[in-house]
Design an enzyme around this catalytic site. Sequence first.
Site, PDB file in Angstrom:
ATOM      1  N   TRP A 177      -0.823  15.998   9.464  1.00  0.00           N
ATOM      2  CA  TRP A 177       0.090  16.949   8.826  1.00  0.00           C
ATOM      3  C   TRP A 177       1.562  16.542   8.910  1.00  0.00           C
ATOM      4  O   TRP A 177       2.403  17.247   8.377  1.00  0.00           O
ATOM      5  CB  TRP A 177      -0.067  18.337   9.480  1.00  0.00           C
ATOM      6  CG  TRP A 177      -0.112  18.255  10.977  1.00  0.00           C
ATOM      7  CD1 TRP A 177      -1.242  18.235  11.755  1.00  0.00           C
ATOM      8  CD2 TRP A 177       0.985  18.105  11.871  1.00  0.00           C
ATOM      9  NE1 TRP A 177      -0.907  18.093  13.085  1.00  0.00           N
ATOM     10  CE2 TRP A 177       0.454  18.006  13.178  1.00  0.00           C
ATOM     11  CE3 TRP A 177       2.373  18.045  11.715  1.00  0.00           C
ATOM     12  CZ2 TRP A 177       1.264  17.848  14.317  1.00  0.00           C
ATOM     13  CZ3 TRP A 177       3.172  17.880  12.834  1.00  0.00           C
ATOM     14  CH2 TRP A 177       2.614  17.781  14.111  1.00  0.00           C
ATOM     15  N   LYS A 236      -9.533  14.251   2.535  1.00  0.00           N
ATOM     16  CA  LYS A 236      -9.512  15.517   3.271  1.00  0.00           C
ATOM     17  C   LYS A 236      -8.186  15.570   4.019  1.00  0.00           C
ATOM     18  O   LYS A 236      -8.017  14.956   5.057  1.00  0.00           O
ATOM     19  CB  LYS A 236     -10.668  15.641   4.268  1.00  0.00           C
ATOM     20  CG  LYS A 236     -10.792  17.096   4.743  1.00  0.00           C
ATOM     21  CD  LYS A 236     -11.358  17.263   6.123  1.00  0.00           C
ATOM     22  CE  LYS A 236     -10.427  16.909   7.232  1.00  0.00           C
ATOM     23  NZ  LYS A 236      -9.180  17.719   7.302  1.00  0.00           N
ATOM     24  N   SER A 296      -4.926  11.678  15.596  1.00  0.00           N
ATOM     25  CA  SER A 296      -4.862  11.508  17.055  1.00  0.00           C
ATOM     26  C   SER A 296      -5.960  10.557  17.545  1.00  0.00           C
ATOM     27  O   SER A 296      -6.989  10.396  16.900  1.00  0.00           O
ATOM     28  CB  SER A 296      -5.037  12.868  17.725  1.00  0.00           C
ATOM     29  OG  SER A 296      -6.355  13.344  17.500  1.00  0.00           O
ATOM     30  N   GLU A 322      -5.690   4.445  12.391  1.00  0.00           N
ATOM     31  CA  GLU A 322      -4.344   4.379  12.991  1.00  0.00           C
ATOM     32  C   GLU A 322      -4.136   5.676  13.753  1.00  0.00           C
ATOM     33  O   GLU A 322      -4.108   6.756  13.172  1.00  0.00           O
ATOM     34  CB  GLU A 322      -3.304   4.187  11.888  1.00  0.00           C
ATOM     35  CG  GLU A 322      -1.985   3.689  12.430  1.00  0.00           C
ATOM     36  CD  GLU A 322      -0.985   4.805  12.570  1.00  0.00           C
ATOM     37  OE1 GLU A 322      -0.909   5.380  13.678  1.00  0.00           O
ATOM     38  OE2 GLU A 322      -0.297   5.111  11.587  1.00  0.00           O
ATOM     39  N   CYS A 347       4.094   9.156  14.561  1.00  0.00           N
ATOM     40  CA  CYS A 347       3.263   8.355  15.485  1.00  0.00           C
ATOM     41  C   CYS A 347       4.076   7.242  16.143  1.00  0.00           C
ATOM     42  O   CYS A 347       3.704   6.752  17.198  1.00  0.00           O
ATOM     43  CB  CYS A 347       2.040   7.806  14.777  1.00  0.00           C
ATOM     44  SG  CYS A 347       2.453   6.789  13.361  1.00  0.00           S
TER      45      CYS A 347
HETATM   46  P1  ADP Z   1      -3.155  15.509  14.196  1.00  0.00           P
HETATM   47  O1  ADP Z   1      -3.059  16.669  15.128  1.00  0.00           O
HETATM   48  O2  ADP Z   1      -2.218  14.405  14.481  1.00  0.00           O
HETATM   49  O3  ADP Z   1      -3.218  15.913  12.751  1.00  0.00           O
HETATM   50  P2  ADP Z   1      -6.002  15.231  14.453  1.00  0.00           P
HETATM   51  O4  ADP Z   1      -6.678  14.017  14.948  1.00  0.00           O
HETATM   52  O5  ADP Z   1      -6.247  16.523  15.114  1.00  0.00           O
HETATM   53  O6  ADP Z   1      -4.504  14.805  14.496  1.00  0.00           O
HETATM   54  O7  ADP Z   1      -6.307  15.448  12.918  1.00  0.00           O
HETATM   55  C1  ADP Z   1      -6.201  14.425  11.948  1.00  0.00           C
HETATM   56  C2  ADP Z   1      -7.217  14.666  10.844  1.00  0.00           C
HETATM   57  O8  ADP Z   1      -8.533  14.521  11.375  1.00  0.00           O
HETATM   58  C3  ADP Z   1      -7.159  16.075  10.263  1.00  0.00           C
HETATM   59  O9  ADP Z   1      -7.336  15.981   8.863  1.00  0.00           O
HETATM   60  C4  ADP Z   1      -8.336  16.762  10.923  1.00  0.00           C
HETATM   61  O10 ADP Z   1      -8.870  17.825  10.172  1.00  0.00           O
HETATM   62  C5  ADP Z   1      -9.339  15.630  11.004  1.00  0.00           C
HETATM   63  N1  ADP Z   1     -10.398  15.789  12.013  1.00  0.00           N
HETATM   64  C6  ADP Z   1     -10.352  16.458  13.184  1.00  0.00           C
HETATM   65  N2  ADP Z   1     -11.514  16.331  13.858  1.00  0.00           N
HETATM   66  C7  ADP Z   1     -12.324  15.553  13.093  1.00  0.00           C
HETATM   67  C8  ADP Z   1     -13.660  15.047  13.236  1.00  0.00           C
HETATM   68  N3  ADP Z   1     -14.399  15.305  14.314  1.00  0.00           N
HETATM   69  N4  ADP Z   1     -14.168  14.283  12.247  1.00  0.00           N
HETATM   70  C9  ADP Z   1     -13.428  13.985  11.151  1.00  0.00           C
HETATM   71  N5  ADP Z   1     -12.175  14.429  10.958  1.00  0.00           N
HETATM   72  C10 ADP Z   1     -11.615  15.206  11.904  1.00  0.00           C
END
Ligand code: ADP
Length: 487
Positions: free
Chosen positions: A154, A178, A231, A250, A284
């Site tokens: 985001w 997505k 993350s 990344e 990041c």
């Molecule tokens: P950030 O908080 O930096 O956005 P996240 O890793 O929480 O990082 O989220 C990054 C993306 O990964 C978002 O689009 C989130 O919906 C998606 N996401 C979170 N968990 C999963 C998962 N288990 N499998 C696939 N995508 C995921």
Amino acid sequence: MALAVRTLENFVGGTWVAATGDSARTIVSPVTGETLAEAPDASPADVDAAVEAAGRAQPMWAARSAWERAEICHAIADLIAERREDFARELTLEQGKPYASEALADIDETAENFRIAAEDVKRMETAVIPSQDPAKRILTFRKPNGVYAAITPWNFPTLIPVELIAPGIAAGNTIVMKPSEWTPLAMANFMQIMADAGLPDGVVNVIYGAGEVGERLVTHPGVDGIGFVGSHRTAEKIVRAAGLKRSLIEASGNGPVVVCEDADLARAAQGAVFGGFFCAGQVCCATERVLVHERVHDAFLDEVVKVAAEWPLGDPFEAETKVGPMNNEPTAAKMDAHLEDAVGKGAEVVLGGSRAGGHPTQLYYEPTVVVGVGLDTLINREETFGPIVPLIRVGSDEEALAAANDSHLGLQAAVYTSSLSRAFRYLDNLRVGNVVVNDSTDYWEAHEPFGGAAGTQTGWGRIGGRYTMLDMTDLKTVVLDVGGGLE
Ligand code: ADP
């Protein structure tokens, strides 16, 4: 004037269609606290439909010439440029970044990514390889990997998706996007522009939802490759779920800035503060920690405090504002927790240190400077992702290198020094994918290869222009037997 609340729809096979999931997310502006949109989650059937649409479109899209695909990339770039103000305004409203100094630049760079991809794809040459057999000719071609799931965060809701979309589609892949569940509106607006610019049906599809939808996409048999930015914890889950699928990952950084005893301190302070406060630190490659040589520590701190005063927090639509609200509560709460941990272990807050009152939401965080941060703190060890410049004292280059490398997130580092040999010593020994000498950790260009170092949990592959295109394609080797030579 109250905003009209939009209900977002999936974009599948060239049309907007209502999502059929049984849950939805309310998108609230971190700037004003107003509800901007309802984003229904994609159901399993919606995920299937999006992947099918991408799968159907892919062979036809790949069969077009590079020139035709490049032309569409240019058309998208032109339309982004035409609509840049509206696109940037909504980006600020949903994400929180300052409109004039950041959101417009994000949009311009989003367009630039398409232009870079359009130019790169025309020059994707491959080798003709000598054969041991005089009757054989060995040729190589670069082929798209197929259908990609692109899963993005985001903090840069148009710029990070485009880093996958532009090189991905220019090379002949198709994509199911997505976006982050925190910033789906930016993707809806972006998709509208791509469609209006003439992108053929099914080449990019968009569905909404959080981790569950992401995971369904990653494990879908119709998805050939995954592009992920987010993350490191999520990255690890994705990689496990993806099995042998191709992936470009990344994930998170803990960007140290090293300020050597021979650094230009005014310049170093400018860079450290920029890296700490740009996008409210939610980058990041942000300044996550500053390793300062003890001989220059106090003088450097004076400079930092001076420069930090030039970064006012406020309404991101005001021209003078340089720090807007943070995007979401979990991230702001992490900043609270990291600060509390550091102060509990002896750090001292010099500036800021808490959320600011008097704003429409609780997400406005005072730009913060902390000193005396210990190596055992969460600030040093993890990614804080907030508007913070934390100073850690070091006694030598060896100590700075050891602290910098004692990290599981080796993405990007910055080193301030006036010595060329010292700069090289750092860039040879820092365990990160990218080193910036005498500028901020937040320095990047759209076409440079950007990504994590092996041995750390920052992923693999490179984001940036033709390097992403190489990751999202593969070599196909062809051996031709052309028969005997001249009699
Ligand atoms: P950030 O908080 O930096 O956005 P996240 O890793 O929480 O990082 O989220 C990054 C993306 O990964 C978002 O689009 C989130 O919906 C998606 N996401 C979170 N968990 C999963 C998962 N288990 N499998 C696939 N995508 C995921």
